[in-house]
Design an enzyme around this catalytic site. Structure first.
Site, PDB file in Angstrom:
ATOM      1  N   TYR A   1       0.836  -1.256   0.011  1.00  0.00           N
ATOM      2  CA  TYR A   1       0.186  -0.050  -0.093  1.00  0.00           C
ATOM      3  C   TYR A   1       0.985   1.221  -0.060  1.00  0.00           C
ATOM      4  O   TYR A   1       0.586   2.146  -0.680  1.00  0.00           O
ATOM      5  CB  TYR A   1      -0.764  -0.104   1.350  1.00  0.00           C
ATOM      6  CG  TYR A   1      -2.067  -1.058   1.233  1.00  0.00           C
ATOM      7  CD1 TYR A   1      -3.168  -0.857   0.406  1.00  0.00           C
ATOM      8  CD2 TYR A   1      -1.819  -2.213   1.806  1.00  0.00           C
ATOM      9  CE1 TYR A   1      -4.207  -1.920   0.190  1.00  0.00           C
ATOM     10  CE2 TYR A   1      -2.666  -3.262   1.648  1.00  0.00           C
ATOM     11  CZ  TYR A   1      -3.741  -3.164   0.965  1.00  0.00           C
ATOM     12  OH  TYR A   1      -4.835  -4.126   0.994  1.00  0.00           O
TER      13      TYR A   1
ATOM     14  N   ASN B   1     -12.422  -0.810  -5.331  1.00  0.00           N
ATOM     15  CA  ASN B   1     -12.078  -1.067  -6.718  1.00  0.00           C
ATOM     16  C   ASN B   1     -13.420  -1.522  -7.387  1.00  0.00           C
ATOM     17  O   ASN B   1     -13.737  -2.862  -6.902  1.00  0.00           O
ATOM     18  CB  ASN B   1     -10.930  -1.992  -6.872  1.00  0.00           C
ATOM     19  CG  ASN B   1     -10.788  -2.220  -8.295  1.00  0.00           C
ATOM     20  OD1 ASN B   1     -11.349  -1.748  -9.168  1.00  0.00           O
ATOM     21  ND2 ASN B   1      -9.983  -3.413  -8.376  1.00  0.00           N
TER      22      ASN B   1
ATOM     23  N   CYS C   1      -6.098  -5.089  -7.792  1.00  0.00           N
ATOM     24  CA  CYS C   1      -5.956  -4.640  -6.645  1.00  0.00           C
ATOM     25  C   CYS C   1      -5.628  -5.884  -5.795  1.00  0.00           C
ATOM     26  O   CYS C   1      -4.891  -5.781  -4.641  1.00  0.00           O
ATOM     27  CB  CYS C   1      -7.513  -4.383  -5.851  1.00  0.00           C
ATOM     28  SG  CYS C   1      -8.544  -5.440  -6.255  1.00  0.00           S
ATOM     29  N   HIS C   2      -5.824  -7.232  -6.133  1.00  0.00           N
ATOM     30  CA  HIS C   2      -5.121  -8.469  -5.833  1.00  0.00           C
ATOM     31  C   HIS C   2      -3.642  -8.381  -5.840  1.00  0.00           C
ATOM     32  O   HIS C   2      -3.098  -9.027  -5.092  1.00  0.00           O
ATOM     33  CB  HIS C   2      -5.832  -9.698  -6.509  1.00  0.00           C
ATOM     34  CG  HIS C   2      -5.478  -9.823  -7.971  1.00  0.00           C
ATOM     35  ND1 HIS C   2      -5.916  -9.179  -8.825  1.00  0.00           N
ATOM     36  CD2 HIS C   2      -4.106 -10.256  -8.394  1.00  0.00           C
ATOM     37  CE1 HIS C   2      -5.281  -9.452 -10.083  1.00  0.00           C
ATOM     38  NE2 HIS C   2      -4.209 -10.013  -9.806  1.00  0.00           N
TER      39      HIS C   2
ATOM     40  N   GLU D   1      -0.571 -15.916 -11.481  1.00  0.00           N
ATOM     41  CA  GLU D   1       0.081 -14.996 -12.141  1.00  0.00           C
ATOM     42  C   GLU D   1       1.667 -15.286 -12.119  1.00  0.00           C
ATOM     43  O   GLU D   1       2.583 -15.415 -12.963  1.00  0.00           O
ATOM     44  CB  GLU D   1       0.134 -13.467 -11.527  1.00  0.00           C
ATOM     45  CG  GLU D   1      -1.273 -13.004 -11.897  1.00  0.00           C
ATOM     46  CD  GLU D   1      -1.426 -11.580 -11.695  1.00  0.00           C
ATOM     47  OE1 GLU D   1      -0.485 -10.725 -11.397  1.00  0.00           O
ATOM     48  OE2 GLU D   1      -2.692 -11.093 -11.820  1.00  0.00           O
TER      49      GLU D   1
END
Length: 157
Positions: A95, A118, A126-127, A153
């Site tokens: 953050y 979001n 946002c993950h 990912e």
């Protein structure tokens, strides 16, 4: 159907139902589950395109989205959401990193609030935002899903 025709449709995915909404020219929401949204419950060319790209992403075949986006939020939220889209596939940021990236290094908590609001999950990633210690923090789809998306990912980058 004019350019302000709001439509939404629920698509079945490997992570459960995703509700995708559009305003006629851009995607406005990608939400987990089947929330009640204004507008017509019907697929559109745009929601179908988003669903196809999300299916490709979830299958590990897509690392970036090519969709017009129109998330509704405050100017600050818009800045945060734009910064989230710059976090590379398979990577994470804290953050504090996002706060620094938007030129508001003291706004870590506000960044968390914007992240939490979001409206376009996964596409605006946002993950990919984690706590300062690298630990997973809250996620609308739950922490298990957040971990699953990050693992996906990392496996396909």
């Amino acid at each position: 159907m004019g350019t302000t025709a709001r439509t939404h449709y629920v698509y079945t995915t490997v992570i459960g139902p995703l509700t995708i909404a559009a305003n006629g020219t851009a995607i406005t929401h990608v939400l987990f589950g089947t929330p009640d949204l204004p507008g017509t419950l019907a697929p559109s060319e745009l929601t179908n395109r988003a669903a196809n790209q999300l299916q490709e992403y979830l299958a590990g075949k897509r690392t970036a989205f090519d969709l017009p986006l129109a998330p509704e939020g405050t100017p600050f939220q818009q800045r945060v959401w734009k910064a989230l889209q710059n976090i590379p596939y398979g990577q994470t940021r804290s953050y504090a990193d996002v706060a620094a990236a938007i030129g508001s290094p003291q706004a870590t908590r506000a960044v968390g609030g914007a992240n939490n609001r979001n409206p376009i999950a996964i596409v605006i990633p946002c993950h990919r935002v984690v706590g300062a210690n690298g630990k997973l923090t809250g996620y609308a789809g739950g922490l298990q899903l957040k971990q699953r998306l990050l693992d996906l990912e990392r496996a396909h980058r």
